[in-house]
Design a protein around this motif. Structure first.
Motif, PDB file in Angstrom:
ATOM      1  N   GLU A 167     101.519  68.994  75.278  1.00  0.00           N
ATOM      2  CA  GLU A 167     101.869  67.948  76.242  1.00  0.00           C
ATOM      3  C   GLU A 167     100.643  67.508  77.031  1.00  0.00           C
ATOM      4  O   GLU A 167     100.481  66.307  77.334  1.00  0.00           O
ATOM      5  N   ILE A 168      99.770  68.446  77.341  1.00  0.00           N
ATOM      6  CA  ILE A 168      98.513  68.087  78.016  1.00  0.00           C
ATOM      7  C   ILE A 168      97.722  67.114  77.149  1.00  0.00           C
ATOM      8  O   ILE A 168      97.203  66.090  77.625  1.00  0.00           O
ATOM      9  N   ALA A 169      97.626  67.419  75.854  1.00  0.00           N
ATOM     10  CA  ALA A 169      96.909  66.533  74.941  1.00  0.00           C
ATOM     11  C   ALA A 169      97.602  65.178  74.838  1.00  0.00           C
ATOM     12  O   ALA A 169      96.936  64.131  74.757  1.00  0.00           O
ATOM     13  N   ALA A 170      98.937  65.186  74.829  1.00  0.00           N
ATOM     14  CA  ALA A 170      99.676  63.928  74.723  1.00  0.00           C
ATOM     15  C   ALA A 170      99.456  63.038  75.939  1.00  0.00           C
ATOM     16  O   ALA A 170      99.560  61.807  75.846  1.00  0.00           O
ATOM     17  N   ARG A 171      99.151  63.617  77.080  1.00  0.00           N
ATOM     18  CA  ARG A 171      98.892  62.848  78.297  1.00  0.00           C
ATOM     19  C   ARG A 171      97.455  62.343  78.377  1.00  0.00           C
ATOM     20  O   ARG A 171      97.055  61.747  79.377  1.00  0.00           O
ATOM     21  N   GLY A 172      96.670  62.635  77.357  1.00  0.00           N
ATOM     22  CA  GLY A 172      95.290  62.173  77.354  1.00  0.00           C
ATOM     23  C   GLY A 172      94.340  63.055  78.127  1.00  0.00           C
ATOM     24  O   GLY A 172      93.190  62.670  78.374  1.00  0.00           O
ATOM     25  N   ILE A 173      94.791  64.255  78.500  1.00  0.00           N
ATOM     26  CA  ILE A 173      93.958  65.214  79.230  1.00  0.00           C
ATOM     27  C   ILE A 173      93.359  66.195  78.219  1.00  0.00           C
ATOM     28  O   ILE A 173      93.988  66.537  77.216  1.00  0.00           O
ATOM     29  N   ASP A 174      92.158  66.644  78.467  1.00  0.00           N
ATOM     30  CA  ASP A 174      91.491  67.577  77.556  1.00  0.00           C
ATOM     31  C   ASP A 174      92.123  68.959  77.687  1.00  0.00           C
ATOM     32  O   ASP A 174      91.959  69.629  78.712  1.00  0.00           O
ATOM     33  N   PRO A 175      92.845  69.448  76.666  1.00  0.00           N
ATOM     34  CA  PRO A 175      93.471  70.779  76.761  1.00  0.00           C
ATOM     35  C   PRO A 175      92.462  71.915  76.700  1.00  0.00           C
ATOM     36  O   PRO A 175      92.830  73.068  76.941  1.00  0.00           O
ATOM     37  N   TYR A 176      91.201  71.594  76.376  1.00  0.00           N
ATOM     38  CA  TYR A 176      90.169  72.623  76.320  1.00  0.00           C
ATOM     39  C   TYR A 176      89.435  72.788  77.651  1.00  0.00           C
ATOM     40  O   TYR A 176      88.535  73.630  77.759  1.00  0.00           O
ATOM     41  N   SER A 177      89.827  72.005  78.641  1.00  0.00           N
ATOM     42  CA  SER A 177      89.230  72.150  79.970  1.00  0.00           C
ATOM     43  C   SER A 177      90.283  72.374  81.061  1.00  0.00           C
ATOM     44  O   SER A 177      89.945  72.841  82.140  1.00  0.00           O
ATOM     45  N   GLU A 178      91.535  72.041  80.764  1.00  0.00           N
ATOM     46  CA  GLU A 178      92.603  72.193  81.757  1.00  0.00           C
ATOM     47  C   GLU A 178      93.707  73.080  81.200  1.00  0.00           C
ATOM     48  O   GLU A 178      94.135  72.916  80.050  1.00  0.00           O
ATOM     49  N   GLY A 179      94.183  74.005  82.024  1.00  0.00           N
ATOM     50  CA  GLY A 179      95.335  74.816  81.672  1.00  0.00           C
ATOM     51  C   GLY A 179      96.622  74.110  82.053  1.00  0.00           C
ATOM     52  O   GLY A 179      96.609  73.012  82.630  1.00  0.00           O
ATOM     53  N   PRO A 180      97.784  74.707  81.759  1.00  0.00           N
ATOM     54  CA  PRO A 180      99.065  74.063  82.067  1.00  0.00           C
ATOM     55  C   PRO A 180      99.253  73.710  83.534  1.00  0.00           C
ATOM     56  O   PRO A 180      99.786  72.646  83.858  1.00  0.00           O
ATOM     57  N   VAL A 181      98.827  74.579  84.455  1.00  0.00           N
ATOM     58  CA  VAL A 181      99.015  74.288  85.885  1.00  0.00           C
ATOM     59  C   VAL A 181      98.207  73.065  86.279  1.00  0.00           C
ATOM     60  O   VAL A 181      98.714  72.135  86.937  1.00  0.00           O
ATOM     61  N   GLY A 387      90.619  62.849  68.640  1.00  0.00           N
ATOM     62  CA  GLY A 387      90.197  62.564  70.003  1.00  0.00           C
ATOM     63  C   GLY A 387      90.057  63.801  70.859  1.00  0.00           C
ATOM     64  O   GLY A 387      89.791  63.700  72.064  1.00  0.00           O
ATOM     65  N   LEU A 388      90.201  64.985  70.251  1.00  0.00           N
ATOM     66  CA  LEU A 388      90.136  66.237  71.009  1.00  0.00           C
ATOM     67  C   LEU A 388      88.722  66.798  71.076  1.00  0.00           C
ATOM     68  O   LEU A 388      88.462  67.729  71.846  1.00  0.00           O
ATOM     69  N   GLY A 389      87.832  66.281  70.257  1.00  0.00           N
ATOM     70  CA  GLY A 389      86.441  66.714  70.329  1.00  0.00           C
ATOM     71  C   GLY A 389      86.230  68.137  69.869  1.00  0.00           C
ATOM     72  O   GLY A 389      86.959  68.661  69.024  1.00  0.00           O
ATOM     73  N   PHE A 390      85.255  68.785  70.475  1.00  0.00           N
ATOM     74  CA  PHE A 390      84.834  70.108  70.027  1.00  0.00           C
ATOM     75  C   PHE A 390      84.773  71.112  71.181  1.00  0.00           C
ATOM     76  O   PHE A 390      84.077  72.124  71.103  1.00  0.00           O
ATOM     77  N   GLY A 391      85.527  70.849  72.225  1.00  0.00           N
ATOM     78  CA  GLY A 391      85.571  71.781  73.352  1.00  0.00           C
ATOM     79  C   GLY A 391      86.217  73.101  73.008  1.00  0.00           C
ATOM     80  O   GLY A 391      86.041  74.082  73.731  1.00  0.00           O
ATOM     81  N   TRP A 392      86.921  73.148  71.865  1.00  0.00           N
ATOM     82  CA  TRP A 392      87.608  74.385  71.483  1.00  0.00           C
ATOM     83  C   TRP A 392      86.652  75.522  71.172  1.00  0.00           C
ATOM     84  O   TRP A 392      87.037  76.687  71.259  1.00  0.00           O
ATOM     85  N   VAL A 393      85.395  75.194  70.825  1.00  0.00           N
ATOM     86  CA  VAL A 393      84.438  76.268  70.543  1.00  0.00           C
ATOM     87  C   VAL A 393      84.100  77.054  71.806  1.00  0.00           C
ATOM     88  O   VAL A 393      83.599  78.188  71.722  1.00  0.00           O
ATOM     89  N   ASN A 394      84.354  76.470  72.964  1.00  0.00           N
ATOM     90  CA  ASN A 394      84.065  77.156  74.225  1.00  0.00           C
ATOM     91  C   ASN A 394      85.254  77.956  74.756  1.00  0.00           C
ATOM     92  O   ASN A 394      85.120  78.665  75.752  1.00  0.00           O
TER      93      ASN A 394
END
Length: 572
Positions: A167-181, A387-394
């Motif tokens: 849902e975070i990704a669906a809202r256009g927010i980076d899920p690799y930098s923001e948690g659910p809260v 559109g999710l990029g490569f933040g997952w490596v971090n």
């Protein structure tokens, strides 16, 4: 000068031995884990009757677990469909009774799986005189899966993290930098279902999984039940890929497809955690194995075995082979975009490819360059297209916050730290973990390199070497969850047939499946003890009633002593 030359020769010899370039005889290496299995006739009339009872026993256990999950499964905090319902809601109010029902059902499924093994692999140290057919095993597996596939999630709350991160990704927010809260808000219905420990952590999963999850979020919105159902369909698709690829890989290794499916697909860890727990490891494993099969089909042909091929009967490496090779490499890379660990499969099939191309260092470089380009291109395409990029490596180390008792470096650090507390030296557990975990990573990397070299030199089948490397990675991983064991067990099920592997694999699968609580949460001690005693009594009564109708004891004609196997014919 002579002394220096002697020292250089000794150093070179030690280095070659360490890398596996100079090794002892095959019967002193990990090759002893494998023995070809024999082709044997199907079950006779009495054995088919026993199979029907075993099938019913497992299905009954799965149904009991599904019913108990209505009360003690990983039910959502909000939108619980049975909350307040007169009849179905009773399971949520009678925790001890529901827990006892779940434990008894779990014991029935595990017992049925073990009994089914008599007609799949015979004894752990032998081979069956009669073996059930592929269709008989498929029907049994389907019958056991159906109840768990319609039950509420069990043994883990991870699926609710999937929903929130998607849902975070669906809202256009980076899920690799923001948690659910931070991404959804603390009062959001999806956030409230995420376990507290993960509410402030970003997503550790690859972009392909969150890309699919974003589509699920756009489809189901805040409807938790619908979201869980669609994610379970995704997990079932992964299990289906395992069932498709595993028997084909086993034929390449001279192992009975039914044996591989029994240990690798009908395993209680698969039923309880990949299906019941809705874990994305199912998709990762399914894609990885499917990619390996496609690439080996390109290298060795349809159903071909590397130890049976010579320069005269090698299939042509034509346009079709290149198409399968590229397609398989893409599929393996897709699996690593769910969870990164599976990318090592590309290395093992790459070494098999290099051996097909001559086995020289030039061939290794050529294969690595080709597969590396495919992997990088596929990863870049997914990162940009999603559109999710490569933040997952971090965020790959997010799960390291958990201290898992199944992880060797973690348990060593914890036990040593606790010993320091007892000796009055203070609690240095965190410092010790910072030492044991890197050492374990180096050891796992070393084992992986050894297995790669063994594959390139033709001493080990690429499927077996991959399984051994994954076993080292899993056991030495900073965090080991019960279903992580499947990373090693599933591929090894297609190759390793000896008791030195099957005995611990079966034992770990059975024991670990009994140790995890139905919702991954804590119960009061008296509840666990009471439920366990009730489950033991019920199972003892069940055993007494079925001791003459189920093959609890080895019967004459079930299995024969271990013998040299006849290689399976090529079937695909």
């Amino acid at each position: 000068m002579a002394v220096l030359e002697g020292a250089a020769r000794r150093t070179l010899a030690v280095g070659r031995r360490a890398l596996g370039l100079d090794v002892p005889a095959p019967d002193h290496t990990v090759a002893v884990l494998h023995r070809d299995e024999t082709e044997v006739p199907g079950l006779d009339k009495s054995e088919r009757a026993q199979l029907d009872r075993i099938r019913l026993m497992g299905a009954t256990g799965a149904v009991l677990m599904a019913i108990a999950a209505l009360g003690i499964g990983a039910q959502p905090v909000h939108q619980n469909p049975v909350s307040g319902v007169r009849v179905l809601g009773i399971f949520a109010r009678a925790h001890t009774g529901s827990l006892a029902m779940c434990m008894f059902g779990t014991a029935l499924v595990i017992g049925a799986w073990l009994l089914l093994g008599r007609f799949a692999i015979g004894g752990l140290a032998g081979s069956p005189l009669h073996r059930l057919t592929r269709s008989q095993l498929d029907r049994t597996l389907l019958l056991w899966i159906i109840p768990l596939s319609v039950a509420p999630p069990m043994f883990s709350n991870d699926v609710y993290s999937y929903l929130a991160q998607s849902e975070i990704a669906a809202r256009g927010i980076d899920p690799y930098s923001e948690g659910p809260v931070a991404g959804l808000g603390i009062d959001n219905v999806l956030t409230n279902n995420v376990p507290t420990i993960w509410r402030d952590t970003p997503a550790p999963y690859g972009p392909l999984f969150l890309w699919i999850g974003r589509g699920i979020a756009e489809l189901t919105g805040d409807n938790i039940i619908a979201g869980v159902w669609v994610h379970r369909l995704l997990a079932l698709a992964g299990v289906a890929l395992i069932v498709w690829a595993l028997p084909r890989l086993s034929v390449r290794c001279g192992v009975a497809p039914v044996s591989a499916l029994w240990l690798g697909a009908a395993n209680p860890l698969v039923l309880f955690h990949l299906v019941g727990g809705v874990h994305n490891d199912a998709l990762m494993l399914g894609l990885m194995l499917a990619g390996v099969e496609l690439m080996l089909r390109a290298i060795y042909g349809d159903g071909g075995r590397p130890d049976r091929l010579t320069a005269t009967n090698l299939p042509p490496f034509d346009g079709r082979a290149y198409g399968l090779l590229i397609g398989g490499a893409v599929v393996i890379t897709l699996s690593s975009s769910v969870k990164l660990t599976s990318i090592i499969a590309l290395g093992f099939v790459g070494m098999a490819l290099a051996r097909r191309w001559g086995g020289s260092l030039t061939a290794v470089v050529k294969a690595a360059a080709l597969l590396g380009v495919i992997a990088v291109a596929t990863t870049l395409l997914i990162g940009f297209a999603s559109g999710l990029g490569f933040g997952w490596v971090n965020t790959l180390s997010v799960a390291n916050a958990v201290r898992s008792w199944m992880s060797l470096p973690t348990i060593i650090g914890i036990v040593t730290g606790f010993g320091g507390v007892l000796l009055g030296l203070g609690d240095h557990t965190t410092a010790l973990l910072s030492i044991t975990r890197p050492i374990a990573a180096v050891v796992a990397g070393y084992v992986t390199v050894r297995m790669l070299v063994a594959t390139g030199m033709g001493r080990l089948h690429p499927v077996g070497a991959l399984g051994v490397a994954l076993a080292a990675i899993v056991l030495l991983f900073p965090v080991v969850q019960p279903w992580y064991l499947l990373w090693a067990i599933v591929p090894l099920a297609a190759w390793a047939t000896q008791p030195v592997f099957r005995v611990p694999a079966v034992a770990f699968s059975a024991v670990v499946s009994m140790l995890v609580m139905p919702r991954g949460a804590e119960f009061q001690v008296f509840q666990i003890i009471g439920a366990a005693l009730a489950a033991v009594v019920c199972f003892a009564l069940f055993f007494a009633l079925t001791r003459h109708t189920l093959p609890w004891r080895a019967q004459p004609g079930v299995s024969a002593p271990s013998q040299e196997g006849t290689a399976y014919r090529v079937t695909s």
